[in-house]
Every structure is written in C-alpha cells, then in structure tokens.
Design a protein around this motif. Sequence first.
Motif, PDB file in Angstrom:
ATOM      1  N   GLY A  23       0.823  -1.214   0.000  1.00 27.71           N
ATOM      2  CA  GLY A  23       0.000   0.000   0.000  1.00 27.71           C
ATOM      3  C   GLY A  23       0.851   1.257   0.000  1.00 27.71           C
ATOM      4  O   GLY A  23       0.749   2.088   0.902  1.00 27.71           O
TER       5      GLY A  23
ATOM      6  N   ASN B  68       1.489   3.576  -2.813  1.00 30.80           N
ATOM      7  CA  ASN B  68       1.384   4.617  -3.853  1.00 30.80           C
ATOM      8  C   ASN B  68       0.801   5.911  -3.285  1.00 30.80           C
ATOM      9  O   ASN B  68       0.447   6.820  -4.026  1.00 30.80           O
ATOM     10  CB  ASN B  68       0.577   4.126  -5.065  1.00 30.80           C
ATOM     11  N   SER B  69       0.717   5.985  -1.951  1.00 32.08           N
ATOM     12  CA  SER B  69       0.075   7.138  -1.316  1.00 32.08           C
ATOM     13  C   SER B  69       0.491   7.188   0.152  1.00 32.08           C
ATOM     14  O   SER B  69       0.965   6.189   0.712  1.00 32.08           O
ATOM     15  CB  SER B  69      -1.454   6.944  -1.438  1.00 32.08           C
TER      16      SER B  69
ATOM     17  N   ILE C  69       1.434   7.256   4.007  1.00 30.80           N
ATOM     18  CA  ILE C  69       2.540   6.788   4.850  1.00 30.80           C
ATOM     19  C   ILE C  69       3.427   5.795   4.094  1.00 30.80           C
ATOM     20  O   ILE C  69       4.656   5.863   4.162  1.00 30.80           O
ATOM     21  CB  ILE C  69       1.978   6.146   6.148  1.00 30.80           C
TER      22      ILE C  69
ATOM     23  N   ASP D 198      -3.588  -7.035  -4.749  1.00 30.61           N
ATOM     24  CA  ASP D 198      -4.706  -6.614  -3.900  1.00 30.61           C
ATOM     25  C   ASP D 198      -4.533  -7.270  -2.529  1.00 30.61           C
ATOM     26  O   ASP D 198      -4.647  -8.498  -2.408  1.00 30.61           O
ATOM     27  CB  ASP D 198      -6.024  -7.035  -4.562  1.00 30.61           C
ATOM     28  N   MET D 199      -4.269  -6.445  -1.536  1.00 28.02           N
ATOM     29  CA  MET D 199      -3.977  -6.961  -0.192  1.00 28.02           C
ATOM     30  C   MET D 199      -5.205  -7.517   0.516  1.00 28.02           C
ATOM     31  O   MET D 199      -5.099  -8.015   1.634  1.00 28.02           O
ATOM     32  CB  MET D 199      -3.334  -5.863   0.662  1.00 28.02           C
TER      33      MET D 199
ATOM     34  N   ASN E 136       1.924  -2.097   5.393  1.00 31.51           N
ATOM     35  CA  ASN E 136       1.356  -0.757   5.593  1.00 31.51           C
ATOM     36  C   ASN E 136      -0.054  -0.599   5.047  1.00 31.51           C
ATOM     37  O   ASN E 136      -0.795   0.257   5.515  1.00 31.51           O
ATOM     38  CB  ASN E 136       2.295   0.265   4.932  1.00 31.51           C
TER      39      ASN E 136
ATOM     40  N   TYR F  82     -11.275  -1.457  12.676  1.00 28.30           N
ATOM     41  CA  TYR F  82      -9.916  -0.905  12.604  1.00 28.30           C
ATOM     42  C   TYR F  82      -9.149  -1.201  13.892  1.00 28.30           C
ATOM     43  O   TYR F  82      -7.999  -1.665  13.862  1.00 28.30           O
ATOM     44  CB  TYR F  82     -10.011   0.605  12.364  1.00 28.30           C
TER      45      TYR F  82
ATOM     46  N   LYS G 213      -5.907  -3.600  14.178  1.00 32.51           N
ATOM     47  CA  LYS G 213      -4.608  -3.050  14.603  1.00 32.51           C
ATOM     48  C   LYS G 213      -4.116  -3.725  15.885  1.00 32.51           C
ATOM     49  O   LYS G 213      -2.917  -3.953  16.030  1.00 32.51           O
ATOM     50  CB  LYS G 213      -4.702  -1.529  14.780  1.00 32.51           C
TER      51      LYS G 213
ATOM     52  N   GLY H  71       0.180   8.111  15.571  1.00 30.98           N
ATOM     53  CA  GLY H  71      -1.025   8.864  15.870  1.00 30.98           C
ATOM     54  C   GLY H  71      -1.560   9.388  14.549  1.00 30.98           C
ATOM     55  O   GLY H  71      -1.392   8.746  13.509  1.00 30.98           O
TER      56      GLY H  71
ATOM     57  N   VAL I  32      -1.689  11.205  11.136  1.00 26.56           N
ATOM     58  CA  VAL I  32      -0.774  11.662  10.088  1.00 26.56           C
ATOM     59  C   VAL I  32      -1.684  12.189   8.980  1.00 26.56           C
ATOM     60  O   VAL I  32      -2.653  11.504   8.611  1.00 26.56           O
ATOM     61  CB  VAL I  32       0.070  10.482   9.533  1.00 26.56           C
TER      62      VAL I  32
ATOM     63  N   THR J 286      -2.811  12.236   5.808  1.00 29.26           N
ATOM     64  CA  THR J 286      -2.692  11.499   4.548  1.00 29.26           C
ATOM     65  C   THR J 286      -4.091  11.437   3.931  1.00 29.26           C
ATOM     66  O   THR J 286      -5.070  11.802   4.589  1.00 29.26           O
ATOM     67  CB  THR J 286      -2.222  10.050   4.811  1.00 29.26           C
TER      68      THR J 286
ATOM     69  N   LEU K  10      -6.063   9.032   3.730  1.00 29.88           N
ATOM     70  CA  LEU K  10      -6.970   8.260   4.604  1.00 29.88           C
ATOM     71  C   LEU K  10      -7.599   9.161   5.669  1.00 29.88           C
ATOM     72  O   LEU K  10      -8.789   9.055   5.972  1.00 29.88           O
ATOM     73  CB  LEU K  10      -6.181   7.112   5.257  1.00 29.88           C
ATOM     74  N   VAL K  11      -6.802  10.059   6.217  1.00 28.19           N
ATOM     75  CA  VAL K  11      -7.295  10.968   7.262  1.00 28.19           C
ATOM     76  C   VAL K  11      -8.087  12.111   6.636  1.00 28.19           C
ATOM     77  O   VAL K  11      -9.146  12.503   7.129  1.00 28.19           O
ATOM     78  CB  VAL K  11      -6.102  11.480   8.102  1.00 28.19           C
TER      79      VAL K  11
HETATM   80  P1  NAD Z   1      -3.710   6.132   2.508  1.00 30.09           P
HETATM   81  O1  NAD Z   1      -5.149   5.968   2.197  1.00 30.09           O
HETATM   82  O2  NAD Z   1      -3.017   7.389   2.129  1.00 30.09           O
HETATM   83  O3  NAD Z   1      -2.875   4.935   1.912  1.00 30.09           O
HETATM   84  C1  NAD Z   1      -3.328   3.630   1.996  1.00 30.09           C
HETATM   85  C2  NAD Z   1      -2.522   2.806   1.026  1.00 30.09           C
HETATM   86  O4  NAD Z   1      -3.023   1.474   1.062  1.00 30.09           O
HETATM   87  C3  NAD Z   1      -2.645   3.307  -0.413  1.00 30.09           C
HETATM   88  O5  NAD Z   1      -1.395   3.204  -1.044  1.00 30.09           O
HETATM   89  C4  NAD Z   1      -3.632   2.332  -1.032  1.00 30.09           C
HETATM   90  O6  NAD Z   1      -3.425   2.154  -2.413  1.00 30.09           O
HETATM   91  C5  NAD Z   1      -3.288   1.080  -0.271  1.00 30.09           C
HETATM   92  N1  NAD Z   1      -4.355   0.094  -0.284  1.00 30.09           N
HETATM   93  C6  NAD Z   1      -5.639   0.221   0.138  1.00 30.09           C
HETATM   94  N2  NAD Z   1      -6.311  -0.902  -0.104  1.00 30.09           N
HETATM   95  C7  NAD Z   1      -5.435  -1.764  -0.686  1.00 30.09           C
HETATM   96  C8  NAD Z   1      -5.547  -3.084  -1.184  1.00 30.09           C
HETATM   97  N3  NAD Z   1      -6.698  -3.759  -1.155  1.00 30.09           N
HETATM   98  N4  NAD Z   1      -4.438  -3.646  -1.734  1.00 30.09           N
HETATM   99  C9  NAD Z   1      -3.285  -2.958  -1.819  1.00 30.09           C
HETATM  100  N5  NAD Z   1      -3.122  -1.712  -1.361  1.00 30.09           N
HETATM  101  C10 NAD Z   1      -4.192  -1.126  -0.798  1.00 30.09           C
HETATM  102  O7  NAD Z   1      -3.579   5.848   4.081  1.00 30.09           O
HETATM  103  P2  NAD Z   1      -2.428   6.133   5.138  1.00 30.09           P
HETATM  104  O8  NAD Z   1      -2.961   7.107   6.108  1.00 30.09           O
HETATM  105  O9  NAD Z   1      -1.132   6.405   4.477  1.00 30.09           O
HETATM  106  O10 NAD Z   1      -2.391   4.732   5.877  1.00 30.09           O
HETATM  107  C11 NAD Z   1      -1.346   3.806   5.724  1.00 30.09           C
HETATM  108  C12 NAD Z   1      -1.306   2.898   6.935  1.00 30.09           C
HETATM  109  O11 NAD Z   1      -1.029   3.668   8.103  1.00 30.09           O
HETATM  110  C13 NAD Z   1      -2.631   2.174   7.189  1.00 30.09           C
HETATM  111  O12 NAD Z   1      -2.371   0.856   7.629  1.00 30.09           O
HETATM  112  C14 NAD Z   1      -3.234   2.987   8.321  1.00 30.09           C
HETATM  113  O13 NAD Z   1      -4.105   2.244   9.103  1.00 30.09           O
HETATM  114  C15 NAD Z   1      -1.986   3.392   9.085  1.00 30.09           C
HETATM  115  N6  NAD Z   1      -2.171   4.555   9.950  1.00 30.09           N
HETATM  116  C16 NAD Z   1      -2.504   5.774   9.429  1.00 30.09           C
HETATM  117  C17 NAD Z   1      -2.650   6.842  10.291  1.00 30.09           C
HETATM  118  C18 NAD Z   1      -2.984   8.210   9.796  1.00 30.09           C
HETATM  119  O14 NAD Z   1      -3.258   9.100  10.616  1.00 30.09           O
HETATM  120  N7  NAD Z   1      -2.945   8.468   8.487  1.00 30.09           N
HETATM  121  C19 NAD Z   1      -2.478   6.672  11.663  1.00 30.09           C
HETATM  122  C20 NAD Z   1      -2.156   5.423  12.153  1.00 30.09           C
HETATM  123  C21 NAD Z   1      -1.994   4.365  11.287  1.00 30.09           C
END
Ligand code: NAD
Length: 257
Positions: free
Chosen positions: A12, A14-15, A17, A64-65, A87, A152, A156, A183, A185, A187, A189-190
């Motif tokens: 995951g 391409n975007s 974290i 596809d994860m 991730n 979620y 986690k 905490g 971030v 992105t 998702l947020v």
């Molecule tokens: P994001 O939406 O920016 O990125 C999610 C990534 O997962 C993307 O690259 C997307 O393409 C990929 N993805 C989603 N579904 C997929 C699938 N079926 N197969 C393959 N790839 C898939 O989100 P993010 O905020 O960067 O989150 C990344 C990780 O960090 C997640 O596990 C999230 O739970 C965790 N996290 C995020 C935060 C936050 O505040 N953003 C905080 C704690 C933990």
Amino acid sequence: MTLSGKTAIVTGSNSGIGLGIARELARAGASVVINSFTDRDEDHALAAEIAKEHGVEVRYIKADMSKADECRALIEKAGACDILVNNAGIQHVSPIDEFPAEKWDAIIAINMNSAFHTTAAALPMMRKAGWGRVVNIASAHGLTASPFKSAYVAAKHGVVGMTKVVALETAREPITANAICPGYVLTPLVEAQIPDTMEKYGMGREEVIEKVMLERQPSKEFATTEQLGGTVVFLCSDAAAQITGTTLSVDGGWTAL
Ligand code: NAD
C-alpha cells in the motif's frame, strides 16, 4: 546509513505513509517495491520517479492486499524480501450495530490478514538471506480504542499481537519484527474523514483538526510521512538489532495520556 543491497517491499505504498516509507528506504539505498491494487500509469511513473531521485531500483507490483493469494504472490514476484513493511490499510467509521459486515471483512483482510500472508511468504527469504526486518504499520489504535472504529481497532490490536509472535519465532535469528503505532498523520486516509467529521460536529476544517482529530494528540501536530519513514529506516539499522517484538509510538504523546 546504507541499506544498499537490501530489497524492501512496502504494501500500500502509492500514497500516504507507505509512499513516505518507500521514499525514505530508497534514500537509505534500498531497492524498493511499491504496491497497490490499482496498476495505473501513475503508479509505474511514481516508481520511476523515486528510482531516479535516489539512484536505486524501484519497481511497482500490483497486488490486492484483500486477497490472500495476491499477498503471497507480491512477495514471490519481488523475488527477494529483506525488509517487509506491512502498511496497506483502509478505514470505516460507524457504530458497531450499524457497521456494514462487508466493511468489517475488508478492514480485517487488508489491515490484518495481509500481514500474516506476506510475513509467511517473506520469512523463508529472510532466513535464506540471513537477515530480515518485518515492520508492521499498526496505529495508536493498536494500543488504545476510539468509538466507531471497531474493525480498525480490532485489526490493529491483532497486528500488534501477531508482531510479538513473529518476534518470538525469529528471536534466535538475525530477524526482527516490530510494529510502529502512528497517531494522526495527514494522509488521504485521514483527509477523507474530515468532511464527515465536520458535518457530524458542525465545525469548520481547522476546528475539526484541532478539537476532534488532534484532541488526543498532545503535541497538537500531525506526525509526518517522513517521520514514519525515518522510524522504519531506524528499525533497519544495526542500532535496532535488539529491538524486536515491541511497538514504537509516533503519536505526539497520545498513548502517554
Ligand atoms: P492512505 O489511504 O493514504 O494509503 C493507503 C494505502 O493502502 C494506499 O497506497 C492504497 O493504495 C493502499 N491500499 C488500500 N487498499 C489496498 C488493497 N486492497 N491492496 C493494496 N493496497 C491497498 O492511508 P495512510 O494514512 O497512508 O495509511 C497507511 C497505513 O497507516 C494504514 O495501515 C493505516 O491504518 C496506518 N495509519 C494511518 C494513520 C494516519 O493518521 N494516516 C495513523 C495510524 C496508522
């Protein structure tokens, strides 16, 4: 530090974290595999851009994860895996009695089960190479809970538990397994949660960020994707060789409360 000669797979990525982590691993000299389920021209262009910027090999591999066989195929197609960063993750927010079952299944599959399948496929490669790092991107929600995030939080917490088991099973080998617990971030998702939260609380964007999202983050600042990437690189360093089976919080003090 140099991770030259090591191959890192970031699920995951391409975007958000994952992309930040891929960039920092490339900066540290690793060959990197970035992944998502999309397989767009932009995904391949992103790999080429990171490769050019840091002078390392970067490949994009679609998988596809949410699908067990594709998780395992990602590792096989990469051909090597010294550093595995689990991730990929999605979110859905809803009271548990209204939580759609298909959302529950998707979150458990992508946020938790995928880490089982990739780890199972990667460990034999790490053992063969005589070195390995498993880094699971959990969350502050791997250690604490919030209402409306049942799937979620369950996923986690599950990832944190599995991380400890992998660490124990590899404890006598030059392999470590740890979970990073970010905490908030900022992105995609947020970002996607902001409009609903604005509507729910009748607040503007800045107010939602400060009073709702960062309410439990005492620093009142988002963690950055670069900081998460730097934490992964640290876990890959010799200094971290005895850090295994634990969680590293990058949460501005959230879990100290
Ligand atoms: P994001 O939406 O920016 O990125 C999610 C990534 O997962 C993307 O690259 C997307 O393409 C990929 N993805 C989603 N579904 C997929 C699938 N079926 N197969 C393959 N790839 C898939 O989100 P993010 O905020 O960067 O989150 C990344 C990780 O960090 C997640 O596990 C999230 O739970 C965790 N996290 C995020 C935060 C936050 O505040 N953003 C905080 C704690 C933990």
